[in-house]
Each structure stands twice: as C-alpha cells, then as structure tokens.
Write a protein that holds these residues in place. Sequence first.
Motif, PDB file in Angstrom:
ATOM      1  N   ALA A   1      58.907  85.843  26.008  1.00 56.36           N
ATOM      2  CA  ALA A   1      57.602  86.437  26.314  1.00 56.36           C
ATOM      3  C   ALA A   1      57.201  87.360  25.173  1.00 56.36           C
ATOM      4  O   ALA A   1      57.490  88.551  25.194  1.00 56.36           O
ATOM      5  CB  ALA A   1      57.663  87.192  27.631  1.00 56.36           C
ATOM      6  N   TRP A   2      56.561  86.828  24.163  1.00 58.46           N
ATOM      7  CA  TRP A   2      56.093  87.627  23.036  1.00 58.46           C
ATOM      8  C   TRP A   2      54.581  87.516  22.936  1.00 58.46           C
ATOM      9  O   TRP A   2      53.982  86.558  23.390  1.00 58.46           O
ATOM     10  CB  TRP A   2      56.781  87.228  21.737  1.00 58.46           C
ATOM     11  N   ARG A   3      53.947  88.538  22.385  1.00 59.15           N
ATOM     12  CA  ARG A   3      52.488  88.571  22.274  1.00 59.15           C
ATOM     13  C   ARG A   3      52.053  87.793  21.036  1.00 59.15           C
ATOM     14  O   ARG A   3      52.515  88.066  19.936  1.00 59.15           O
ATOM     15  CB  ARG A   3      51.985  90.000  22.178  1.00 59.15           C
ATOM     16  N   VAL A   4      51.136  86.856  21.254  1.00 61.82           N
ATOM     17  CA  VAL A   4      50.610  86.048  20.159  1.00 61.82           C
ATOM     18  C   VAL A   4      49.327  86.707  19.667  1.00 61.82           C
ATOM     19  O   VAL A   4      48.382  86.881  20.450  1.00 61.82           O
ATOM     20  CB  VAL A   4      50.325  84.601  20.616  1.00 61.82           C
ATOM     21  N   PRO A   5      49.276  87.103  18.398  1.00 59.30           N
ATOM     22  CA  PRO A   5      48.047  87.717  17.884  1.00 59.30           C
ATOM     23  C   PRO A   5      46.950  86.664  17.722  1.00 59.30           C
ATOM     24  O   PRO A   5      47.195  85.464  17.790  1.00 59.30           O
ATOM     25  CB  PRO A   5      48.479  88.274  16.523  1.00 59.30           C
ATOM     26  N   ARG A   6      45.747  87.118  17.477  1.00 60.92           N
ATOM     27  CA  ARG A   6      44.618  86.198  17.262  1.00 60.92           C
ATOM     28  C   ARG A   6      44.909  85.281  16.075  1.00 60.92           C
ATOM     29  O   ARG A   6      44.627  84.090  16.118  1.00 60.92           O
ATOM     30  CB  ARG A   6      43.341  87.014  17.032  1.00 60.92           C
ATOM     31  N   THR A   7      45.471  85.827  14.998  1.00 56.94           N
ATOM     32  CA  THR A   7      45.833  85.050  13.817  1.00 56.94           C
ATOM     33  C   THR A   7      47.287  85.343  13.475  1.00 56.94           C
ATOM     34  O   THR A   7      47.666  86.503  13.320  1.00 56.94           O
ATOM     35  CB  THR A   7      44.945  85.414  12.612  1.00 56.94           C
ATOM     36  N   LEU A   8      48.075  84.301  13.363  1.00 58.20           N
ATOM     37  CA  LEU A   8      49.483  84.427  13.009  1.00 58.20           C
ATOM     38  C   LEU A   8      49.730  83.633  11.738  1.00 58.20           C
ATOM     39  O   LEU A   8      49.463  82.428  11.696  1.00 58.20           O
ATOM     40  CB  LEU A   8      50.377  83.901  14.132  1.00 58.20           C
ATOM     41  N   LYS A   9      50.211  84.308  10.706  1.00 57.74           N
ATOM     42  CA  LYS A   9      50.546  83.634   9.455  1.00 57.74           C
ATOM     43  C   LYS A   9      52.064  83.514   9.384  1.00 57.74           C
ATOM     44  O   LYS A   9      52.771  84.494   9.570  1.00 57.74           O
ATOM     45  CB  LYS A   9      50.022  84.416   8.255  1.00 57.74           C
ATOM     46  N   VAL A  10      52.540  82.304   9.098  1.00 52.59           N
ATOM     47  CA  VAL A  10      53.972  82.050   8.985  1.00 52.59           C
ATOM     48  C   VAL A  10      54.226  81.525   7.578  1.00 52.59           C
ATOM     49  O   VAL A  10      53.708  80.479   7.201  1.00 52.59           O
ATOM     50  CB  VAL A  10      54.446  81.030  10.042  1.00 52.59           C
ATOM     51  N   VAL A  11      55.026  82.266   6.810  1.00 55.57           N
ATOM     52  CA  VAL A  11      55.280  81.936   5.416  1.00 55.57           C
ATOM     53  C   VAL A  11      56.783  81.801   5.207  1.00 55.57           C
ATOM     54  O   VAL A  11      57.541  82.715   5.511  1.00 55.57           O
ATOM     55  CB  VAL A  11      54.723  83.032   4.476  1.00 55.57           C
ATOM     56  N   SER A  12      57.205  80.633   4.687  1.00 55.52           N
ATOM     57  CA  SER A  12      58.621  80.414   4.406  1.00 55.52           C
ATOM     58  C   SER A  12      58.747  79.473   3.216  1.00 55.52           C
ATOM     59  O   SER A  12      58.159  78.393   3.208  1.00 55.52           O
ATOM     60  CB  SER A  12      59.309  79.795   5.629  1.00 55.52           C
ATOM     61  N   ALA A  13      59.507  79.897   2.206  1.00 60.41           N
ATOM     62  CA  ALA A  13      59.716  79.041   1.033  1.00 60.41           C
ATOM     63  C   ALA A  13      60.629  77.873   1.380  1.00 60.41           C
ATOM     64  O   ALA A  13      60.356  76.735   1.027  1.00 60.41           O
ATOM     65  CB  ALA A  13      60.294  79.855  -0.118  1.00 60.41           C
ATOM     66  N   PHE A  14      61.726  78.168   2.073  1.00 61.45           N
ATOM     67  CA  PHE A  14      62.617  77.117   2.567  1.00 61.45           C
ATOM     68  C   PHE A  14      63.385  77.672   3.749  1.00 61.45           C
ATOM     69  O   PHE A  14      63.629  78.855   3.848  1.00 61.45           O
ATOM     70  CB  PHE A  14      63.559  76.589   1.479  1.00 61.45           C
ATOM     71  N   GLY A  15      63.716  76.811   4.660  1.00 59.00           N
ATOM     72  CA  GLY A  15      64.399  77.254   5.871  1.00 59.00           C
ATOM     73  C   GLY A  15      63.768  76.610   7.087  1.00 59.00           C
ATOM     74  O   GLY A  15      62.924  75.729   6.981  1.00 59.00           O
ATOM     75  N   LYS A  16      64.161  77.078   8.265  1.00 61.00           N
ATOM     76  CA  LYS A  16      63.663  76.520   9.521  1.00 61.00           C
ATOM     77  C   LYS A  16      62.735  77.504  10.203  1.00 61.00           C
ATOM     78  O   LYS A  16      62.986  78.703  10.202  1.00 61.00           O
ATOM     79  CB  LYS A  16      64.823  76.194  10.466  1.00 61.00           C
ATOM     80  N   VAL A  17      61.691  76.959  10.806  1.00 59.23           N
ATOM     81  CA  VAL A  17      60.748  77.762  11.568  1.00 59.23           C
ATOM     82  C   VAL A  17      60.714  77.211  12.984  1.00 59.23           C
ATOM     83  O   VAL A  17      60.554  76.013  13.180  1.00 59.23           O
ATOM     84  CB  VAL A  17      59.333  77.717  10.944  1.00 59.23           C
ATOM     85  N   ARG A  18      60.874  78.091  13.964  1.00 57.71           N
ATOM     86  CA  ARG A  18      60.850  77.678  15.373  1.00 57.71           C
ATOM     87  C   ARG A  18      59.997  78.668  16.137  1.00 57.71           C
ATOM     88  O   ARG A  18      60.363  79.842  16.280  1.00 57.71           O
ATOM     89  CB  ARG A  18      62.270  77.663  15.925  1.00 57.71           C
TER      90      ARG A  18
END
Length: 180
Positions: free
Chosen positions: A84-101
Amino acid sequence: MTIPSAGRPPLISEDDRDTAVRRLQEAYGEGHISHEELETRLHQVLTATTHSEFASALHSLPEEDAGTTSTIAAAGGRIKRRGAWRVPRTLKVVSAFGKVRLDLSRAVFEHPAADIELQLGTGKAAITVPRDAVVDVEGLHTGWKDLLYKPRQPSRPGGPTIRITGAMGFGRLKIRHARR
C-alpha cells in the motif's frame, strides 16, 4: 538522468529542460513572475550550456509540489515498490541497468490518472496494475524487445488510468492486471 563523461561537465538533458519550462509556465500562470521575466527565463533555460546557467533561470521559483511528482532512480540493482504505497500524479523511474518491479495492485491512487515515465537502459521491468485500471502505453518506446501487455476491459468503472511513457533500451517490460 545524465551520465557524466570523463573530463566533461554533465549535459543538461531534454527532460530537465522540459521540466524547467513547465515550472516556469506554472510560475507565470500563478503570478509569481511577469510575462517579460517568463520570456527571459525561458530563453535562459533553452540556451543554457552549463548547470549554473540553467539553475540561475530557476532561482526564486516556488518549490514543486512533492505530492504530484516523484522520481525513483538507481544506476544498477533493483527498484521495487509494492504493498500500500501512494502513487504520485507523475512517477519517473530511471535505471541504467537492473530490475524494476512496480506493484500497483494495492497502491493508493490520489489522482484519477497516473503518468509513469520509464527511462530504462538494460534489464527487465514488470508492472502489475489494479484489476480495473485502464493502461495506455502509446507513449512508450522500446528499443530491443517488444512490450508484453494484453489489454483487458475494466471489470468495474472508476479504476485509475495509468499512462506509461518513456524509453527502454535492451530490456523487456511486462505489464499485467492484478487477479484480485
């Protein structure tokens, strides 16, 4: 995110310029700066070659509302949000390498729509959206592998709209609707 080259100062990214232009326009719209000052600062932002020139165009502006835009960044490793986390109006996700979940199935949406901007180099990403969410992926550009997403009709009206934009290099993005 800009990655500095050896011996050269980091470049100002187009995202940084776009954000600065938006902030200046908002400040003008809210009456914090005059029309003439807006024109001068816009010229400064669009022609700046150093970060000090760029920053001076934004001095004395009101701070951005932290509740509407948030950035998660990592050069490598994992980026993970769930529960249960708050989602902002705009979320930027930046990753050069790795996993995003990102698991949005139990997340709290404070706005009817959320924009998720992905800037991913390599690695894979997975996003789980609420069962009744409407997902728009038209603004996402994939470089190496295709997007894995099977749209579904919302089971009940009123679900959040999630717009996913940005660019992915060599990874794969998998989007799925939660089962519950």
